[in-house]
Scaffold this motif. Structure first.
Motif, PDB file in Angstrom:
ATOM      1  N   GLN A 188      53.547  12.094  48.941  1.00 48.30           N
ATOM      2  CA  GLN A 188      52.213  12.006  49.540  1.00 48.30           C
ATOM      3  C   GLN A 188      52.280  11.304  50.896  1.00 48.30           C
ATOM      4  O   GLN A 188      51.627  11.721  51.859  1.00 48.30           O
ATOM      5  N   ALA A 189      53.090  10.258  50.986  1.00 45.60           N
ATOM      6  CA  ALA A 189      53.251   9.550  52.261  1.00 45.60           C
ATOM      7  C   ALA A 189      53.875  10.468  53.308  1.00 45.60           C
ATOM      8  O   ALA A 189      53.479  10.453  54.484  1.00 45.60           O
ATOM      9  N   VAL A 190      54.855  11.271  52.898  1.00 43.42           N
ATOM     10  CA  VAL A 190      55.482  12.216  53.823  1.00 43.42           C
ATOM     11  C   VAL A 190      54.458  13.224  54.322  1.00 43.42           C
ATOM     12  O   VAL A 190      54.347  13.504  55.521  1.00 43.42           O
ATOM     13  N   HIS A 191      53.675  13.782  53.404  1.00 36.21           N
ATOM     14  CA  HIS A 191      52.691  14.799  53.780  1.00 36.21           C
ATOM     15  C   HIS A 191      51.583  14.239  54.658  1.00 36.21           C
ATOM     16  O   HIS A 191      50.940  14.990  55.410  1.00 36.21           O
ATOM     17  N   GLN A 192      51.351  12.951  54.593  1.00 32.93           N
ATOM     18  CA  GLN A 192      50.316  12.337  55.424  1.00 32.93           C
ATOM     19  C   GLN A 192      50.785  12.074  56.850  1.00 32.93           C
ATOM     20  O   GLN A 192      49.992  11.708  57.707  1.00 32.93           O
ATOM     21  N   ARG A 193      52.083  12.271  57.103  1.00 29.50           N
ATOM     22  CA  ARG A 193      52.602  12.174  58.466  1.00 29.50           C
ATOM     23  C   ARG A 193      52.135  13.406  59.234  1.00 29.50           C
ATOM     24  O   ARG A 193      52.460  14.525  58.858  1.00 29.50           O
ATOM     25  N   GLN A 194      51.365  13.234  60.279  1.00 29.77           N
ATOM     26  CA  GLN A 194      50.660  14.344  60.895  1.00 29.77           C
ATOM     27  C   GLN A 194      51.173  14.684  62.292  1.00 29.77           C
ATOM     28  O   GLN A 194      51.721  13.841  63.004  1.00 29.77           O
ATOM     29  N   SER A 195      50.978  15.950  62.662  1.00 32.38           N
ATOM     30  CA  SER A 195      51.253  16.428  64.012  1.00 32.38           C
ATOM     31  C   SER A 195      50.190  17.457  64.378  1.00 32.38           C
ATOM     32  O   SER A 195      49.717  18.211  63.517  1.00 32.38           O
ATOM     33  N   ALA A 196      49.823  17.494  65.644  1.00 33.96           N
ATOM     34  CA  ALA A 196      48.859  18.491  66.118  1.00 33.96           C
ATOM     35  C   ALA A 196      49.504  19.860  66.309  1.00 33.96           C
ATOM     36  O   ALA A 196      48.801  20.854  66.504  1.00 33.96           O
ATOM     37  N   ARG A 197      50.843  19.926  66.259  1.00 33.90           N
ATOM     38  CA  ARG A 197      51.559  21.194  66.369  1.00 33.90           C
ATOM     39  C   ARG A 197      52.522  21.325  65.192  1.00 33.90           C
ATOM     40  O   ARG A 197      53.014  20.328  64.676  1.00 33.90           O
ATOM     41  N   TYR A 198      52.778  22.549  64.784  1.00 31.08           N
ATOM     42  CA  TYR A 198      53.691  22.769  63.667  1.00 31.08           C
ATOM     43  C   TYR A 198      55.089  23.101  64.176  1.00 31.08           C
ATOM     44  O   TYR A 198      55.300  23.409  65.349  1.00 31.08           O
ATOM     45  N   GLY A 199      56.061  23.007  63.271  1.00 30.38           N
ATOM     46  CA  GLY A 199      57.438  23.349  63.605  1.00 30.38           C
ATOM     47  C   GLY A 199      58.395  22.220  63.267  1.00 30.38           C
ATOM     48  O   GLY A 199      58.008  21.199  62.687  1.00 30.38           O
ATOM     49  N   ARG A 200      59.669  22.418  63.606  1.00 30.30           N
ATOM     50  CA  ARG A 200      60.678  21.391  63.371  1.00 30.30           C
ATOM     51  C   ARG A 200      60.336  20.132  64.161  1.00 30.30           C
ATOM     52  O   ARG A 200      59.804  20.232  65.281  1.00 30.30           O
ATOM     53  N   PRO A 201      60.629  18.963  63.634  1.00 30.46           N
ATOM     54  CA  PRO A 201      60.276  17.737  64.354  1.00 30.46           C
ATOM     55  C   PRO A 201      60.807  17.688  65.776  1.00 30.46           C
ATOM     56  O   PRO A 201      60.176  17.117  66.658  1.00 30.46           O
ATOM     57  N   SER A 202      61.963  18.315  66.006  1.00 24.42           N
ATOM     58  CA  SER A 202      62.564  18.295  67.338  1.00 24.42           C
ATOM     59  C   SER A 202      62.210  19.517  68.175  1.00 24.42           C
ATOM     60  O   SER A 202      62.644  19.638  69.325  1.00 24.42           O
ATOM     61  N   ALA A 203      61.437  20.445  67.610  1.00 21.56           N
ATOM     62  CA  ALA A 203      61.121  21.691  68.326  1.00 21.56           C
ATOM     63  C   ALA A 203      59.750  22.194  67.886  1.00 21.56           C
ATOM     64  O   ALA A 203      59.627  23.280  67.304  1.00 21.56           O
TER      65      ALA A 203
END
Length: 304
Positions: A130-145
């Protein structure tokens, strides 16, 4: 496929631990990379992940740009950082080399072996996830791309991927070919009900209980290269399938996305295993069983 031995990994062991390598054993699993337990001359052990063409069982294939070829040292490292920062436990890095990473050997059991009796580890797993899923980004994709802001919405990406999988399944499975029109209609109808979204959670990408170790009571995520920011419902459609009665539902999930992603996951889990069987993957009965189960699941999704 020939596996690596002491002579192939002795320099890796020396660089990682400064000790002589006594034995090497290839561990079960790993279709895109080799996973080897290194036993040193003092009896201690480590685990080496090796990304080489000789360790990849997948046949040549035209990969899609987002999901395709989710393997490699760099993906592992970016996923390792992202999941750690989100609060998940991952194996400690010992050595990072050109095509090899050595991590601590945690021993322990896979979560799938203790689901029925280690309720504490299971609950901690759901809390960590649940903690992992709550980590948010405004864009999708690999963390480095991450994908650009004008990239197609996630459901559109999954729809095209699922239609491609449906076409591939029809070439291999007569029962699916006979229901091709109904399955495409089902995919498109479910897709049409999804509302837009502008925030995405961090997911593992292929999280079954066989990709979680339990070490000293703590769940540890492994096979992490597929981690990305995405609709968390995509992960949950896989989780409920793999964890069965041990799955923990989350009230905040979008039911329309879940419904759509279930069918897309089932088609993926027919196409992928059957394609893997085109090569020399050794655990053939297990792959065939996965494909057969998901043929039934996919066909059961058709509205009658």
């Amino acid at each position: 496929m020939a596996h690596l031995g002491v002579a192939d990994l002795e320099n890796t062991a020396q660089a990682a631990y400064g000790r002589e390598l006594r034995d090497v054993a290839r561990l079960h699993g790993g279709s895109k990379k080799g996973v080897y337990r290194l036993t040193l001359d003092d009896g201690t052990t480590g685990v080496a992940y090796v990304w080489r063409a000789s360790e990849d069982y997948w046949p040549e294939h035209e990969y899609d740009p987002l999901f395709g070829n989710a393997s490699g040292r760099d993906l592992f490292l970016t996923a390792h950082t992202a999941l750690s920062e989100a609060g998940a436990c991952v194996p400690r890095l010992v050595l990072v080399d050109r095509d090899t990473i050595v991590v601590e050997d945690l021993g322990g059991e896979f979560l799938e072996k203790v689901l029925d009796h280690d309720t504490e580890a299971l609950e901690r797993f759901w809390d960590d996830l649940q903690a992992v899923h709550q980590r948010q980004s405004a864009r999708y994709g690999r963390p480095s791309a991450l994908q650009p802001t004008d990239a197609p919405p996630v459901p559109d990406v999954i729809l095209q991927r699922a239609l491609n999988h449906l076409d591939a399944c029809c070439e291999r499975v007569p029962r699916i070919a006979a229901e091709r029109s109904s399955l495409e209609t089902e995919l498109r109808q479910r897709h049409s009900l999804i509302e837009p979204r502008t925030s995405y959670g961090l997911i593992h990408g292929e999280l079954g209980p066989d990709h979680v170790l339990v070490a000293d009571g703590r769940p540890v995520l492994i096979d992490i290269e597929g981690a990305m920011f995405f609709d968390v419902e995509w992960e949950h459609a896989f989780l409920e399938l793999r964890f069965g009665p041990h799955y923990r539902p989350v009230a905040s999930l979008d039911p329309q996305r879940l419904s759509f992603y279930r069918l897309a996951q089932y088609l993926s889990l027919v196409e992928g295993p059957l394609r893997l069987l085109d090569g020399d993957f050794p655990h053939r009965d297990a792959m065939r069983e996965i494909a057969d189960h998901n043929i039934e699941r996919a066909l059961a999704q058709i509205s009658r």
